[in-house]
Design an enzyme around this catalytic site. Structure first.
Site, short mmCIF file in Angstrom:
data_model
loop_
_atom_site.label_atom_id
_atom_site.label_comp_id
_atom_site.label_asym_id
_atom_site.label_seq_id
_atom_site.Cartn_x
_atom_site.Cartn_y
_atom_site.Cartn_z
N ALA A 274 -86.85 34.89 8.86
CA ALA A 274 -86.97 33.46 9.16
C ALA A 274 -87.37 33.24 10.62
O ALA A 274 -86.90 33.94 11.51
CB ALA A 274 -85.64 32.77 8.88
N HIS B 195 -79.26 25.09 -4.58
CA HIS B 195 -79.33 25.54 -3.19
C HIS B 195 -78.12 25.02 -2.40
O HIS B 195 -77.74 23.85 -2.55
CB HIS B 195 -80.64 25.03 -2.55
CG HIS B 195 -80.87 25.61 -1.20
ND1 HIS B 195 -80.32 25.05 -0.07
CD2 HIS B 195 -81.53 26.72 -0.80
CE1 HIS B 195 -80.66 25.80 0.98
NE2 HIS B 195 -81.39 26.81 0.56
N ALA C 239 -90.05 23.67 1.97
CA ALA C 239 -91.04 24.60 1.43
C ALA C 239 -92.26 23.88 0.84
O ALA C 239 -93.38 24.39 0.91
CB ALA C 239 -90.38 25.47 0.36
N GLN D 220 -83.21 33.04 -6.76
CA GLN D 220 -82.16 33.75 -6.03
C GLN D 220 -81.40 34.58 -7.05
O GLN D 220 -81.42 34.26 -8.25
CB GLN D 220 -81.23 32.71 -5.37
CG GLN D 220 -80.19 33.28 -4.48
CD GLN D 220 -80.79 34.22 -3.43
OE1 GLN D 220 -80.96 35.40 -3.70
NE2 GLN D 220 -81.13 33.67 -2.29
N GLU E 39 -88.81 43.65 -5.11
CA GLU E 39 -88.83 43.07 -3.76
C GLU E 39 -88.35 44.09 -2.72
O GLU E 39 -87.37 44.81 -2.94
CB GLU E 39 -87.91 41.84 -3.73
CG GLU E 39 -87.85 41.20 -2.36
CD GLU E 39 -87.12 39.86 -2.38
OE1 GLU E 39 -87.42 39.04 -3.27
OE2 GLU E 39 -86.25 39.65 -1.52
N HIS F 296 -93.80 37.20 1.59
CA HIS F 296 -93.01 35.97 1.67
C HIS F 296 -93.41 35.33 3.00
O HIS F 296 -93.73 36.03 3.97
CB HIS F 296 -91.52 36.26 1.72
CG HIS F 296 -90.97 36.94 0.49
ND1 HIS F 296 -89.63 36.91 0.18
CD2 HIS F 296 -91.58 37.65 -0.51
CE1 HIS F 296 -89.41 37.58 -0.95
NE2 HIS F 296 -90.58 38.04 -1.38
N THR G 138 -90.31 40.67 2.08
CA THR G 138 -89.64 39.52 2.70
C THR G 138 -90.15 39.28 4.12
O THR G 138 -90.82 40.12 4.74
CB THR G 138 -88.11 39.71 2.73
OG1 THR G 138 -87.82 40.85 3.53
CG2 THR G 138 -87.54 39.88 1.34
N TYR G 139 -89.79 38.11 4.64
CA TYR G 139 -90.24 37.65 5.97
C TYR G 139 -89.01 37.17 6.73
O TYR G 139 -88.19 36.40 6.18
CB TYR G 139 -91.19 36.48 5.75
CG TYR G 139 -91.90 35.95 6.98
CD1 TYR G 139 -93.01 36.61 7.50
CD2 TYR G 139 -91.46 34.78 7.61
CE1 TYR G 139 -93.67 36.10 8.61
CE2 TYR G 139 -92.13 34.27 8.71
CZ TYR G 139 -93.24 34.95 9.20
OH TYR G 139 -93.90 34.44 10.30
P1 FAD Z 1 -86.67 24.17 0.05
O1 FAD Z 1 -87.40 24.21 -1.24
O2 FAD Z 1 -87.31 23.40 1.14
O3 FAD Z 1 -85.21 23.61 -0.26
C1 FAD Z 1 -84.17 23.72 0.70
C2 FAD Z 1 -83.15 22.61 0.45
O4 FAD Z 1 -83.73 21.37 0.80
C3 FAD Z 1 -82.72 22.46 -1.02
O5 FAD Z 1 -81.37 22.09 -1.02
C4 FAD Z 1 -83.57 21.31 -1.53
O6 FAD Z 1 -82.95 20.63 -2.59
C5 FAD Z 1 -83.67 20.43 -0.29
N1 FAD Z 1 -84.89 19.63 -0.21
C6 FAD Z 1 -86.14 20.00 -0.50
N2 FAD Z 1 -87.01 19.02 -0.23
C7 FAD Z 1 -86.28 17.98 0.26
C8 FAD Z 1 -86.58 16.66 0.76
N3 FAD Z 1 -87.85 16.23 0.79
N4 FAD Z 1 -85.55 15.89 1.20
C9 FAD Z 1 -84.26 16.33 1.19
N5 FAD Z 1 -83.92 17.57 0.72
C10 FAD Z 1 -84.91 18.37 0.29
N6 FAD Z 1 -85.55 33.56 3.38
C11 FAD Z 1 -86.14 34.19 4.41
O7 FAD Z 1 -85.85 33.88 5.57
N7 FAD Z 1 -87.10 35.17 4.19
C12 FAD Z 1 -87.46 35.54 2.95
O8 FAD Z 1 -88.32 36.42 2.79
C13 FAD Z 1 -86.83 34.90 1.83
N8 FAD Z 1 -87.16 35.23 0.58
C14 FAD Z 1 -86.58 34.56 -0.47
C15 FAD Z 1 -86.99 34.89 -1.77
C16 FAD Z 1 -86.41 34.25 -2.86
C17 FAD Z 1 -86.87 34.62 -4.26
C18 FAD Z 1 -85.42 33.25 -2.66
C19 FAD Z 1 -84.79 32.57 -3.83
C20 FAD Z 1 -85.02 32.91 -1.37
C21 FAD Z 1 -85.60 33.55 -0.26
N9 FAD Z 1 -85.26 33.23 1.06
C22 FAD Z 1 -85.86 33.89 2.11
C23 FAD Z 1 -84.21 32.23 1.34
C24 FAD Z 1 -84.76 30.82 1.62
O9 FAD Z 1 -85.66 30.80 2.68
C25 FAD Z 1 -83.56 29.94 1.96
O10 FAD Z 1 -82.68 29.86 0.86
C26 FAD Z 1 -83.84 28.56 2.48
O11 FAD Z 1 -82.59 27.99 2.90
C27 FAD Z 1 -84.40 27.59 1.45
O12 FAD Z 1 -85.66 27.91 1.15
P2 FAD Z 1 -86.47 27.10 0.00
O13 FAD Z 1 -87.84 27.63 0.08
O14 FAD Z 1 -85.75 27.13 -1.28
O15 FAD Z 1 -86.37 25.61 0.61
#
Ligand code: FAD
Length: 283
Positions: free
Chosen positions: A51, A148, A124, A174, A17, A77, A48-49
């Protein structure tokens, strides 16, 4: 067209990455870094991207440059929080038109000042659904072995994760330090009927201070014994060796326990990633 879904079907993957460079100088440095890392024969790399779209152009340019000049796939990303549906659709169309076949679909973090989310997306999974509707890309999602930090509970995080992974093609975690956190997550997903491959993300601790800070933000526990060994190292070379040894041992345990590959957080640095890649038995 090489998709990460196909690569994982064929066997274990090694991936790296990067973050997109901010200046022309940093761009040249990243190209030199990738020249050296190419020798480690990665199956794919990701970029990466920022936010809310803060690196929208630089992520795109870096991915397209990698796709044009390298033999392995480059996956952008993309975070959806803060974007409108129309913006996301434009981004997907543009990437598709430029031959991008893989995407890591993320929520991203909401604005730090607590202001209301200005976009159309919250989670997501909504981006995974948009990608399925508007593209035929292979879709990856994020997974958090230690749960998370914004989760309502462990159980709700795991069931949301299982639902998201079932809609996607693979996950990437992560970073974490205790392999049992990864295996425990895989068991919990299995008991929810989810068997989508999840690639563990491993970070070589070449900068203990900043990795501790990232870990605090991500809800990852640091390995205090490792930090003590890093602190006791006499010079940067010895510290690098300690970081590499720790990452190699973690990766070997993960692979021996059935992980489908490993994703290394390179922090755009060469030395640790090259040394780790030389020492692990991935293929
Ligand atoms: P989600 O899957 O949406 O989850 C976020 C939280 O919401 C979790 O606690 C989940 O349990 C909860 N949740 C999900 N759906 C629901 C629902 N329907 N109702 C209630 N709660 C719900 N960030 C960046 O800005 N740029 C990047 O390039 C980047 N790359 C990353 C690469 C990896 C491999 C990882 C692991 C993380 C990366 N991140 C990046 C961080 C990520 O964007 C953050 O951690 C963000 O806070 C959560 O993203 P997620 O896609 O896991 O979210």
């Amino acid at each position: 067209m090489t998709t990460i879904r196909d690569l994982l079907d064929r066997g274990r993957t090694l991936s790296f990455e990067f973050f997109p460079p901010k200046t022309h100088e940093a761009q040249a440095k990243l190209r030199a870094t990738v020249d050296l890392l190419e020798k480690a024969d990665p199956d794919f790399v990701s970029v990466t991207y920022g936010a809310g779209g803060t690196t929208r152009e630089s992520t795109r340019e870096t991915v397209l440059d990698l796709l044009e000049h390298r033999s392995f796939p480059a996956m952008p990303h993309l975070t959806c929080v803060g974007h409108s549906y129309a913006e996301i659709q434009d981004l997907i169309d543009d990437y598709q038109a430029h031959g991008v076949h893989n995407m890591l679909a993320l929520a991203g973090d909401p604005p730090e000042d607590g202001s209301p989310n200005p976009g159309d997306f919250r989670y997501a999974l909504e981006l995974v659904e948009a990608l399925r509707e508007h593209s035929d890309m292979s879709i990856g999602v994020a997974a958090f072995p230690e749960v998370h930090p914004r989760s309502e509970s462990r159980a709700s995080d795991r069931s949301r994760l299982a639902e998201k992974l079932n809609a996607a093609d693979f996950g990437i975690t992560q970073f974490f330090f205790d392999p049992s956190d990864y295996f425990c997550m895989i068991d919990e997903l299995d008991s929810l009927g989810c068997n989508t491959p999840v690639i563990p993300g491993v970070i070589p601790v070449i900068n203990p201070k900043s990795v501790r800070r990232f870990a605090g933000m991500n809800g990852s526990a640091v390995d205090e014994a490792l930090w003590a060994r890093l602190d006791a190292a006499d010079d940067p070379d010895e510290r690098l060796e300690v970081a590499v040894d720790a990452a190699v041992s973690q990766i070997q345990t993960l692979l021996d326990g059935g992980a489908p590959g490993v994703h290394i957080y390179t922090l755009n640095q060469v030395d640790a990633t090259v040394r780790i890649s030389e020492r692990i038995d991935i293929r």
